[in-house]
Design a protein around this motif. Structure first.
Motif, PDB file in Angstrom:
ATOM      1  N   ARG A 156       0.861  -1.197   0.000  1.00 19.38           N
ATOM      2  CA  ARG A 156       0.000   0.000   0.000  1.00 19.38           C
ATOM      3  C   ARG A 156       0.892   1.240   0.000  1.00 19.38           C
ATOM      4  N   TRP A 157       0.539   2.210  -0.847  1.00 22.69           N
ATOM      5  CA  TRP A 157       1.302   3.465  -0.943  1.00 22.69           C
ATOM      6  C   TRP A 157       0.661   4.489  -0.017  1.00 22.69           C
ATOM      7  N   THR A 158       1.337   4.820   1.087  1.00 26.88           N
ATOM      8  CA  THR A 158       0.789   5.837   2.001  1.00 26.88           C
ATOM      9  C   THR A 158       1.915   6.748   2.461  1.00 26.88           C
ATOM     10  N   ASN A 159       1.602   8.032   2.538  1.00 28.34           N
ATOM     11  CA  ASN A 159       2.583   9.032   2.979  1.00 28.34           C
ATOM     12  C   ASN A 159       3.917   8.895   2.243  1.00 28.34           C
ATOM     13  N   SER A 160       3.823   8.767   0.924  1.00 31.10           N
ATOM     14  CA  SER A 160       5.015   8.655   0.064  1.00 31.10           C
ATOM     15  C   SER A 160       5.906   7.469   0.399  1.00 31.10           C
ATOM     16  N   GLU A 161       5.313   6.436   0.959  1.00 29.95           N
ATOM     17  CA  GLU A 161       6.079   5.220   1.257  1.00 29.95           C
ATOM     18  C   GLU A 161       5.261   4.006   0.843  1.00 29.95           C
ATOM     19  N   LEU A 162       5.979   2.968   0.440  1.00 29.12           N
ATOM     20  CA  LEU A 162       5.293   1.727   0.098  1.00 29.12           C
ATOM     21  C   LEU A 162       5.419   0.778   1.287  1.00 29.12           C
ATOM     22  N   ARG A 163       4.285   0.242   1.727  1.00 32.13           N
ATOM     23  CA  ARG A 163       4.327  -0.679   2.876  1.00 32.13           C
ATOM     24  C   ARG A 163       3.693  -2.005   2.504  1.00 32.13           C
ATOM     25  N   ASN A 164       4.319  -3.072   2.952  1.00 36.30           N
ATOM     26  CA  ASN A 164       3.773  -4.411   2.791  1.00 36.30           C
ATOM     27  C   ASN A 164       2.514  -4.490   3.667  1.00 36.30           C
ATOM     28  N   LEU A 166      11.492   3.092  -5.252  1.00 40.33           N
ATOM     29  CA  LEU A 166      12.340   2.041  -4.694  1.00 40.33           C
ATOM     30  C   LEU A 166      13.708   2.085  -5.370  1.00 40.33           C
ATOM     31  N   VAL A 167      14.726   1.693  -4.635  1.00 41.20           N
ATOM     32  CA  VAL A 167      16.084   1.638  -5.185  1.00 41.20           C
ATOM     33  C   VAL A 167      16.290   0.274  -5.846  1.00 41.20           C
ATOM     34  N   VAL A 168      16.954   0.258  -6.999  1.00 40.16           N
ATOM     35  CA  VAL A 168      17.270  -1.020  -7.656  1.00 40.16           C
ATOM     36  C   VAL A 168      18.778  -1.279  -7.535  1.00 40.16           C
ATOM     37  N   ILE A 169      19.093  -2.368  -6.839  1.00 36.49           N
ATOM     38  CA  ILE A 169      20.492  -2.758  -6.614  1.00 36.49           C
ATOM     39  C   ILE A 169      20.729  -4.030  -7.432  1.00 36.49           C
ATOM     40  N   GLU A 170      21.464  -3.926  -8.509  1.00 35.15           N
ATOM     41  CA  GLU A 170      21.707  -5.129  -9.333  1.00 35.15           C
ATOM     42  C   GLU A 170      22.768  -6.013  -8.678  1.00 35.15           C
ATOM     43  N   ASP A 171      22.449  -7.285  -8.526  1.00 33.36           N
ATOM     44  CA  ASP A 171      23.481  -8.253  -8.171  1.00 33.36           C
ATOM     45  C   ASP A 171      23.954  -8.848  -9.496  1.00 33.36           C
ATOM     46  N   ALA A 172      25.058  -8.270  -9.985  1.00 31.83           N
ATOM     47  CA  ALA A 172      25.587  -8.681 -11.298  1.00 31.83           C
ATOM     48  C   ALA A 172      26.829  -9.560 -11.115  1.00 31.83           C
ATOM     49  N   THR A 173      26.941 -10.151  -9.940  1.00 31.32           N
ATOM     50  CA  THR A 173      28.161 -10.889  -9.594  1.00 31.32           C
ATOM     51  C   THR A 173      28.462 -12.042 -10.552  1.00 31.32           C
ATOM     52  N   GLU A 174      27.425 -12.633 -11.143  1.00 32.87           N
ATOM     53  CA  GLU A 174      27.648 -13.794 -12.013  1.00 32.87           C
ATOM     54  C   GLU A 174      27.643 -13.409 -13.487  1.00 32.87           C
ATOM     55  N   SER A 175      27.526 -12.129 -13.781  1.00 35.14           N
ATOM     56  CA  SER A 175      27.195 -11.776 -15.167  1.00 35.14           C
ATOM     57  C   SER A 175      27.987 -10.621 -15.749  1.00 35.14           C
ATOM     58  N   LEU A 176      29.221 -10.431 -15.296  1.00 32.69           N
ATOM     59  CA  LEU A 176      30.048  -9.370 -15.873  1.00 32.69           C
ATOM     60  C   LEU A 176      30.163  -9.579 -17.387  1.00 32.69           C
ATOM     61  N   GLY A 177      29.764  -8.578 -18.149  1.00 27.82           N
ATOM     62  CA  GLY A 177      29.866  -8.669 -19.611  1.00 27.82           C
ATOM     63  C   GLY A 177      28.547  -8.978 -20.295  1.00 27.82           C
ATOM     64  N   ALA A 178      27.547  -9.428 -19.534  1.00 24.47           N
ATOM     65  CA  ALA A 178      26.235  -9.690 -20.138  1.00 24.47           C
ATOM     66  C   ALA A 178      25.539  -8.354 -20.401  1.00 24.47           C
ATOM     67  N   SER A 179      24.610  -8.345 -21.359  1.00 24.75           N
ATOM     68  CA  SER A 179      23.865  -7.100 -21.546  1.00 24.75           C
ATOM     69  C   SER A 179      22.376  -7.324 -21.747  1.00 24.75           C
ATOM     70  N   TYR A 180      21.669  -6.247 -21.459  1.00 30.52           N
ATOM     71  CA  TYR A 180      20.205  -6.214 -21.556  1.00 30.52           C
ATOM     72  C   TYR A 180      19.858  -5.087 -22.524  1.00 30.52           C
ATOM     73  N   LYS A 181      19.237  -5.442 -23.652  1.00 26.64           N
ATOM     74  CA  LYS A 181      18.903  -4.440 -24.679  1.00 26.64           C
ATOM     75  C   LYS A 181      20.119  -3.557 -24.986  1.00 26.64           C
TER      76      LYS A 181
END
Ligand SMILES: Cc1ncc(COP(=O)(O)O)c(C=O)c1O
Length: 394
Positions: free
Chosen positions: A133-141, A175-190
Motif C-alpha cells: 500500500r502506498w501511504t505518505n510517500s512510502e510503500l508498505r507491505n 524504490l532503489v534497484v540494486i543489481e546483483d551482477a556478480t555472475e554476469s560481468l559482460g552480459a547485456s540487456y537491450k
C-alpha cells in the motif's frame, strides 16, 4: 580430487569452473612486490576501478574484498534501514539475502520466471501493486506493515533479468534497484551492460567467476554521493586518518593492490574469456538439441548472455534420470557438476521469511544441473561430459 576454484584439476578430472591465468598476472604481481605496494591502496586498485567502470559504462566504482561486501555496502549507501523490506530473487546464491540481513532489513523472495530462470518481473509488479500500500510517500507491505525500500534483481548464470518492468515499478514507488551482477560481468540487456541498469550494482571476482582476483568485488554507480560514502565505509570510515577519528561504523572491505593487479590482468582478457564461454555454450546446445527431456540454457531475445555456468534442466520422466543421479555419474568419472542453489525462501538461514509461492524456482532447482564451464575447458574434455549426458538418456 580438489576442485575448489583456483585448484588445478587432477589428472583426468574435469572441474566445474576454475580460473584462467594466462595474461599479465605475473608481470603485474611482480610490479606490486617490487614496489612494495601490496596492501589496500596502490596504483592497481585505482586502475582496476577505472577499467571496470569504463567497461560497464558507470561513472564511479569502488573495489571491495568480495562481492558479498560490495552488496552489504551497496544496500547501506542506498539507504535501506533496519526493518525495511527488500525484494530478492529466490533462485540465487544466498549472498544478497544475507547482505539484506546484515543491515537489519528483511528479504522478500521473488520467484523465477519459467522462460529465462531470472527474477520474475511480473511477480515483482504483482506483489508491489497488490500486496503493498502506498501511504505518505512510502510503500508498505500490507501483511507485515514494513516499508518496502529496494529490489535486488540477481542476474544469475550470466544472463540478465528483464529489467525494464522492474525499473518502471521501482520508479513508480520510489524504490532503489540494486543489481546483483556478480555472475554476469559482460552480459547485456537491450544492448546495455548489466551493472549500468539500476541505481547501483555489485560484481564478484571470486575464483569461479568469469574473471578473478582470487577474491574481490566491485560496486558501480552513477551516484557520486553513494560512491563517496561507499569508499568511506569500505575504508573504516576514517574522518581524520591521522588522528583516527571515525564518525560512523566503518568496514575493512577494501581490495588489496595485489588482488587489483590480478584484476587488471584479467580484465585485459575478459572479451576472450566471454567468447570462450559462448563457444562452450554453443557446443553443449548443439550436442543436446536432439536429446528428449533436456532443456538447454535459454537466452531471452533482449539478452546477451555470457553463459557463466552452463546449466540444463532434466525432465526425469522423459530423459530417464534425474539431475542428482546424473551428478553421481559425473562424480564417478571425476567430472564436477552441481545443482543450482536451494531456493532462498526454503533456506533454513532465512526461516519463515515471506515464503511466497515460488513453484517455478522449486522446479528449476530440482531439475537443474550445471556442467563444466571453465574458460579453459578443452574440447576433448567437453566431449567426455557430453558423452555421459548422451549415454545417460533413456
Ligand atoms: C548471485 C551471487 N551474489 C553474490 C555472490 C557473492 O560474491 P563473493 O563470493 O565474491 O562474496 C555470489 C558468488 O560468489 C553470487 O553468485
Amino acid at each position: 580430487m580438489r576442485f575448489e576454484p583456483g585448484a588445478l584439476a587432477a589428472r583426468d578430472g574435469i572441474p566445474l569452473c576454475v580460473p584462467q591465468i594466462g595474461g599479465n598476472e605475473w608481470k603485474y604481481l611482480k610490479e606490486c612486490l617490487d614496489t612494495n605496494w601490496v596492501s589496500s591502496g596502490g596504483p592497481f586498485v585505482e586502475r582496476f576501478e577505472g577499467v571496470v567502470a569504463d567497461y560497464i559504462g558507470a561513472q564511479y566504482s569502488v573495489a571491495t574484498v568480495n562481492g558479498t561486501a560490495a552488496l552489504h555496502i551497496a544496500i547501506l549507501v542506498a539507504g535501506v534501514q533496519p526493518d525495511d523490506e527488500v525484494l530478492v530473487s529466490t533462485l540465487s546464491f544466498i549472498a544478497p539475502a544475507n547482505a539484506v540481513r546484515y543491515v537489519g532489513a528483511w528479504p522478500v523472495f521473488v520467484d523465477a520466471d519459467p522462460g529465462y530462470w531470472q527474477m520474475d518481473a511480473e511477480k515483482v509488479v504483482d506483489f508491489l501493486e497488490k500486496e503493498c500500500r502506498w501511504t505518505n510517500s512510502e510503500l508498505r507491505n500490507k501483511r507485515t506493515g514494513r516499508r518496502v525500500r529496494a529490489i535486488i534483481p540477481v542476474h544469475i548464470l550470466g544472463h540478465p533479468c528483464d529489467m525494464d518492468p522492474i525499473l518502471k515499478i521501482a520508479r513508480k514507488f520510489n524504490l532503489v534497484v540494486i543489481e546483483d551482477a556478480t555472475e554476469s560481468l559482460g552480459a547485456s540487456y537491450k544492448n546495455r551492460k548489466v551493472g549500468s541498469l539500476g541505481d547501483i550494482a555489485c560484481f564478484s571476482f571470486n575464483g569461479n567467476k568469469v574473471i578473478t582476483t582470487g577474491g574481490g568485488g566491485m560496486i558501480v554507480t552513477d551516484n557520486a554521493e553513494w560512491a563517496h560514502q561507499a569508499r568511506y565505509l569500505t575504508t573504516q570510515a576514517k574522518d581524520d586518518p591521522l588522528e583516527y577519528v571515525h564518525k560512523e561504523i566503518g568496514y575493512n572491505y577494501r581490495l588489496t593492490n595485489i588482488q587489483a593487479a590480478l584484476g587488471c590482468a584479467q580484465m585485459e582478457k575478459l572479451d576472450e574469456y566471454i567468447a570462450a564461454k559462448r563457444r562452450i555454450a554453443r557446443a553443449y546446445a548443439e550436442a543436446f538439441a536432439a536429446i528428449p527431456g533436456i532443456t538447454c540454457m535459454p537466452v531471452a531475445p533482449w539478452a546477451s548472455s555470457i553463459f557463466w555456468l552452463y546449466t540444463v534442466l532434466l525432465e526425469q520422466k522423459v530423459y530417464g534420470m534425474n539431475s542428482r543421479v546424473l551428478m553421481r555419474q559425473f562424480k564417478a568419472s571425476g567430472i564436477q557438476a552441481r545443482p543450482l542453489w536451494q531456493p532462498l525462501h526454503l533456506s533454513p538461514a532465512h526461516p519463515g521469511r515471506h515464503a511466497h509461492n515460488c513453484p517455478v524456482a522449486e522446479r528449476l532447482a530440482n531439475e537443474a544441473i550445471s556442467l563444466p564451464s571453465s574458460v579453459g575447458l578443452r574440447v576433448e574434455d567437453q566431449g567426455r561430459v557430453i558423452e555421459i549426458v548422451k549415454a545417460s538418456a533413456a
